[in-house]
Design an enzyme around this catalytic site. Structure first.
Site, short mmCIF file in Angstrom:
data_model
loop_
_atom_site.label_atom_id
_atom_site.label_comp_id
_atom_site.label_asym_id
_atom_site.label_seq_id
_atom_site.Cartn_x
_atom_site.Cartn_y
_atom_site.Cartn_z
N CYS A 178 -12.38 -1.25 -9.74
CA CYS A 178 -13.80 -1.34 -9.37
C CYS A 178 -14.66 -1.05 -10.58
CB CYS A 178 -14.15 -0.35 -8.26
SG CYS A 178 -13.58 -0.84 -6.63
N CYS B 294 -17.90 3.54 -5.38
CA CYS B 294 -19.00 3.84 -4.48
C CYS B 294 -18.61 5.02 -3.60
CB CYS B 294 -19.31 2.62 -3.60
SG CYS B 294 -19.74 1.15 -4.55
N ASP C 112 -18.03 -2.25 12.45
CA ASP C 112 -16.63 -2.63 12.26
C ASP C 112 -15.81 -1.63 13.05
OD1 ASP C 112 -14.56 -4.14 11.30
OD2 ASP C 112 -15.20 -4.07 9.22
N ARG D 6 -6.17 -10.22 10.74
CA ARG D 6 -6.72 -9.69 11.99
C ARG D 6 -7.30 -10.80 12.86
NH1 ARG D 6 -9.96 -5.04 10.63
NH2 ARG D 6 -7.94 -4.05 10.95
N TYR D 7 -8.11 -11.65 12.27
CA TYR D 7 -8.77 -12.71 13.03
C TYR D 7 -7.89 -13.95 13.04
CZ TYR D 7 -12.86 -9.71 12.44
OH TYR D 7 -13.73 -8.65 12.45
N CYS E 124 -17.33 4.21 -0.01
CA CYS E 124 -16.27 3.20 0.08
C CYS E 124 -15.38 3.44 1.29
CB CYS E 124 -15.42 3.22 -1.19
SG CYS E 124 -14.09 2.01 -1.17
N ARG F 178 -12.45 2.14 1.61
CA ARG F 178 -11.05 2.14 1.16
C ARG F 178 -10.77 3.27 0.18
NH1 ARG F 178 -11.36 -4.13 0.44
NH2 ARG F 178 -11.14 -4.78 2.61
N ARG G 143 -8.37 -16.53 9.68
CA ARG G 143 -8.71 -16.07 8.33
C ARG G 143 -7.95 -14.80 8.00
NH1 ARG G 143 -12.31 -15.71 12.23
NH2 ARG G 143 -13.75 -13.97 12.49
N LYS H 243 -15.39 -6.76 13.60
CA LYS H 243 -16.85 -6.65 13.53
C LYS H 243 -17.47 -6.99 14.87
CE LYS H 243 -16.62 -8.09 8.72
NZ LYS H 243 -15.17 -8.45 8.78
N ASP I 200 -18.65 3.12 8.03
CA ASP I 200 -17.33 3.30 8.64
C ASP I 200 -16.96 4.78 8.77
OD1 ASP I 200 -16.80 0.60 8.99
OD2 ASP I 200 -15.98 0.37 6.97
#
Length: 414
Positions: A121, A125, A326, A108-109, A128, A130, A112, A333, A289
């Site tokens: 995991c 969580c 985000d 995306r950036y 999450c 994702r 990076r 971000k 999110d």
């Protein structure tokens, strides 16, 4: 709490912890008090989103408090099934910014990439982002897919920073992680590798001397973890973080602002102070999110700004994370926070401080900038000069004075 009948040696073994994660209501009700209604609600939620809680993390739950901040992050609830019209399967458009559907790379950036290496995991969580992929099937990405990701990085010399994530990037084997880091640092233009991992919080036993020895081998490996509440900074977590620091790994923390868990300035302040005590820099505070099933965790953005207002100036700058949203749709971000600039002119700027004191800072009488001499930095990094987006407006070699969306409605009128 030891209904597992585990020895101290077993409980301290991360592989034992991983194998004995709590995944059913029947296992969970041995640990915490659950009403019949709660049990039915959890079973309904498990039909959509699975549960996995390491015995260690489960031991931190207050068994009698339904509002325990540890419990809220670990135990499913029926609120996860209430979908808002704004919620998205992939709110950050990570898949859209991948070279292909099978790729483990998100680019995306400009300089990076996100490199997904595991779908495992230590705990699922409840907040999450994702949820669409994590937990449905646990696996490590195949060597073929990993090698294709490495090849993508080799073919793009603008990539200087690689973020390993998942799932959890530290739930691959020591041997696989060692091999992958070696491959990445053999690429001339890769300068740093960041690891995203929540195991120091949910499975701190994973931070072993052997793992630290591997991380210490490489010149610029950073680690960002994910503490959300001071209650998570236990003796075991402190030991794990200090082992990483001793191995020379710079440490950061990325918290998520969660309703009922940490949406209080005093809780965040305490968390940031405890993080600094274990050599961990509070890096980001994320707005929650727009993933499916997270509406009950979301706060207003203004609450996050208020929390930063209560930190800035009231504690050291080291203890103040950057509050970011985000952006949905892959916007990345976006930092947001209190406004300390009241007005500006050619002669000065008017500012306020955290106490409400207002002052004027005078601008220099004559100032203009131009490059005094050619240097190699601009030549080696042309992207810094022309850039993308807003940076184009600052490039003297461009004649651009405005940026307009391609789909601008008024352009379609005639």
């Amino acid at each position: 709490m030891n209904y597992f009948n585990a020895s101290e040696e077993e409980f301290s073994d991360w592989k034992w912890q991983y194998r004995h994660r709590i995944e059913t209501v029947e296992e969970l009700e041995k640990l915490i008090q659950l009403s019949e209604t709660e049990k039915e609600d959890i079973k309904k939620a498990l039909e959509v989103f699975p549960m996995a809680i390491s015995p260690y993390y489960a031991s931190l739950i207050d068994p009698t408090d339904p509002n325990c901040p540890i419990r809220m992050q670990a135990v499913p609830s029926s609120a996860e099934l209430k979908k808002s019209s704004w919620e998205l399967e992939d709110p950050l458009c990570e898949d859209k910014d991948s070279p292909s559907e099978e790729s483990c790379i998100t680019h995306r950036y400009p300089d990076r990439v996100l490199f997904l290496i595991s779908n495992r995991c230590g705990m699922y969580c409840r907040h999450c982002t994702r949820k669409r992929r994590v937990g449905n099937r646990e696996y490590d990405y195949s060597e073929k897919v990993i090698r294709e990701g490495l090849e993508y990085i080799r073919e793009h010399p603008e990539i200087r920073d690689v973020l390993l994530s998942g799932g959890d990037a530290l739930l691959v084997s020591d041997e696989r992680l060692d091999w992958l880091l070696g491959e990445l640092f053999d690429i001339p233009h890769v300068e740093i590798v960041r690891i995203g991992s929540r195991v120091p919080v949910t499975l701190p036993q994973r931070i072993t001397p052997e793992l630290c020895e591997i991380l210490e081998k490489y010149p610029s490996v950073w680690l960002n973890t994910h503490f959300n509440h001071p209650k998570e900074i236990t003796p075991e977590a402190k030991k794990a973080m200090r082992m990483l620091a001793k191995a020379g790994v710079p440490l950061g923390n990325q918290s998520v602002l969660l309703r009922g868990v940490n949406d209080c300035p005093m809780v965040i302040k305490k968390l940031c102070h405890e993080l600094l005590k274990i050599k961990t820099r509070p890096y980001y505070l994320y707005q929650c999110d727009l993933s499916f099933g997270l509406e009950h965790f979301r706060t207003s953005v203004s609450r996050g700004i208020e929390i930063i207002e209560m930190l800035r100036g009231h504690t050291s700058g080291l203890a103040v994370p950057t509050f970011v949203v985000d952006a949905p749709g892959g916007g990345g971000k976006i930092p947001v926070g209190p406004n300390y600039l009241i007005s500006s002119s050619d002669t000065g700027v008017v500012l306020r401080n955290y106490e409400g004191v207002i002052c004027m800072y005078p601008e220099p009488e004559a100032y203009s900038w131009e490059c005094q001499q050619a240097c190699s930095i601009c030549d080696k990094h042309p992207g810094l000069k022309s850039g993308t987006g807003i940076a184009k407006l600052y490039d003297e070699e461009n004649d651009i004075i405005a940026l307009e969306p391609e789909s601008l409605e008024r352009k379609k009128r005639f």
